[in-house]
Design a protein around this motif. Structure first.
Motif, PDB file in Angstrom:
ATOM      1  N   THR A 275       0.858  -1.177   0.000  1.00 42.21           N
ATOM      2  CA  THR A 275       0.000   0.000   0.000  1.00 42.21           C
ATOM      3  C   THR A 275       0.895   1.227   0.000  1.00 42.21           C
ATOM      4  OG1 THR A 275      -1.928   1.032   1.031  1.00 42.21           O
ATOM      5  CG2 THR A 275      -0.258   0.123   2.527  1.00 42.21           C
ATOM      6  N   HIS A 276       0.312   2.394   0.165  1.00 36.97           N
ATOM      7  CA  HIS A 276       1.086   3.627   0.151  1.00 36.97           C
ATOM      8  C   HIS A 276       1.907   3.797   1.428  1.00 36.97           C
ATOM      9  CE1 HIS A 276      -1.829   5.498   2.883  1.00 36.97           C
ATOM     10  NE2 HIS A 276      -2.776   4.974   2.104  1.00 36.97           N
ATOM     11  N   ALA A 277       2.940   4.637   1.348  1.00 36.92           N
ATOM     12  CA  ALA A 277       3.783   4.936   2.513  1.00 36.92           C
ATOM     13  C   ALA A 277       2.955   5.642   3.581  1.00 36.92           C
ATOM     14  CB  ALA A 277       4.967   5.809   2.099  1.00 36.92           C
TER      15      ALA A 277
ATOM     16  N   TYR B  51       4.769  -2.617   4.711  1.00 36.36           N
ATOM     17  CA  TYR B  51       4.498  -1.198   4.919  1.00 36.36           C
ATOM     18  C   TYR B  51       5.793  -0.417   4.967  1.00 36.36           C
ATOM     19  CZ  TYR B  51       0.089  -3.181   6.580  1.00 36.36           C
ATOM     20  OH  TYR B  51      -1.078  -3.881   6.679  1.00 36.36           O
ATOM     21  N   VAL B  52       5.746   0.807   4.450  1.00 35.66           N
ATOM     22  CA  VAL B  52       6.839   1.758   4.623  1.00 35.66           C
ATOM     23  C   VAL B  52       6.363   2.744   5.667  1.00 35.66           C
ATOM     24  CG1 VAL B  52       8.249   3.540   3.552  1.00 35.66           C
ATOM     25  CG2 VAL B  52       7.696   1.455   2.279  1.00 35.66           C
TER      26      VAL B  52
ATOM     27  N   PHE C 102       9.129  -1.349   6.734  1.00 33.20           N
ATOM     28  CA  PHE C 102      10.409  -0.933   6.182  1.00 33.20           C
ATOM     29  C   PHE C 102      10.673   0.511   6.552  1.00 33.20           C
ATOM     30  CE2 PHE C 102       9.000  -4.484   3.740  1.00 33.20           C
ATOM     31  CZ  PHE C 102      10.155  -5.215   3.542  1.00 33.20           C
ATOM     32  N   LYS C 103      11.923   0.807   6.798  1.00 33.33           N
ATOM     33  CA  LYS C 103      12.310   2.166   7.126  1.00 33.33           C
ATOM     34  C   LYS C 103      12.436   2.967   5.837  1.00 33.33           C
ATOM     35  CE  LYS C 103      14.895   0.650  11.155  1.00 33.33           C
ATOM     36  NZ  LYS C 103      16.226   0.507  11.766  1.00 33.33           N
ATOM     37  N   PRO C 104      11.866   4.170   5.790  1.00 33.58           N
ATOM     38  CA  PRO C 104      11.977   4.993   4.590  1.00 33.58           C
ATOM     39  C   PRO C 104      13.445   5.253   4.257  1.00 33.58           C
ATOM     40  CG  PRO C 104      10.367   5.922   6.098  1.00 33.58           C
ATOM     41  CD  PRO C 104      11.070   4.814   6.828  1.00 33.58           C
ATOM     42  N   GLY C 105      13.771   5.167   2.972  1.00 32.21           N
ATOM     43  CA  GLY C 105      15.114   5.484   2.518  1.00 32.21           C
ATOM     44  C   GLY C 105      16.130   4.372   2.678  1.00 32.21           C
ATOM     45  N   GLN C 106      15.740   3.219   3.183  1.00 30.82           N
ATOM     46  CA  GLN C 106      16.673   2.102   3.324  1.00 30.82           C
ATOM     47  C   GLN C 106      16.284   0.985   2.366  1.00 30.82           C
ATOM     48  OE1 GLN C 106      17.312   0.827   7.305  1.00 30.82           O
ATOM     49  NE2 GLN C 106      18.159   2.785   7.947  1.00 30.82           N
ATOM     50  N   MET C 107      17.265   0.306   1.865  1.00 35.52           N
ATOM     51  CA  MET C 107      17.043  -0.751   0.886  1.00 35.52           C
ATOM     52  C   MET C 107      16.488  -2.018   1.533  1.00 35.52           C
ATOM     53  SD  MET C 107      17.783   0.414  -2.087  1.00 35.52           S
ATOM     54  CE  MET C 107      17.931  -1.073  -3.022  1.00 35.52           C
TER      55      MET C 107
END
Length: 108
Positions: A35-37, A65-66, A85-90
């Protein structure tokens, strides 16, 4: 009304039918539901419902989820699998869990 058409100009509509989606899901063994961040209640509820439905079909499914995510997410999710997931991390899950099988057959 045919798939992909709507009575409201500018509104989004699916180009896939329920029977078409059922055929794709029938052959999947592992699914990821997105879904969306920064998901809100509607996004969380929708993704958890899809994951639970896929699991009833014996498909290994998770919601991804982000973050940030609502603090109540674990309580609402219960035993339904999800990752944050953490924003900005792969692709590093914030929950630190290992990947059992990182390659899904189906992304919803």
């Amino acid at each position: 009304m045919s798939p992909g058409h709507t009575t409201h100009p500018g509104a989004w509509a699916s180009t896939a039918t329920i029977p078409e989606l059922a055929v794709v899901a029938k052959h999947a063994r592992r699914a990821v539901v997105l879904t969306h961040a920064k998901p809100d209640g509607d996004a969380v509820g929708s993704t958890l419902a899809v994951v639970r439905s896929l699991m009833r079909l014996r498909i290994d499914a998770e919601a991804w989820y982000v973050g940030p995510v609502p603090k109540w997410l674990p309580e609402i999710a219960g035993p339904t699998p999800f990752r944050v997931f953490k924003p900005g991390q792969m692709c590093e899950p914030a929950d630190g869990r290992e990947w059992d099988n990182p390659t899904p057959d189906l992304i919803v």
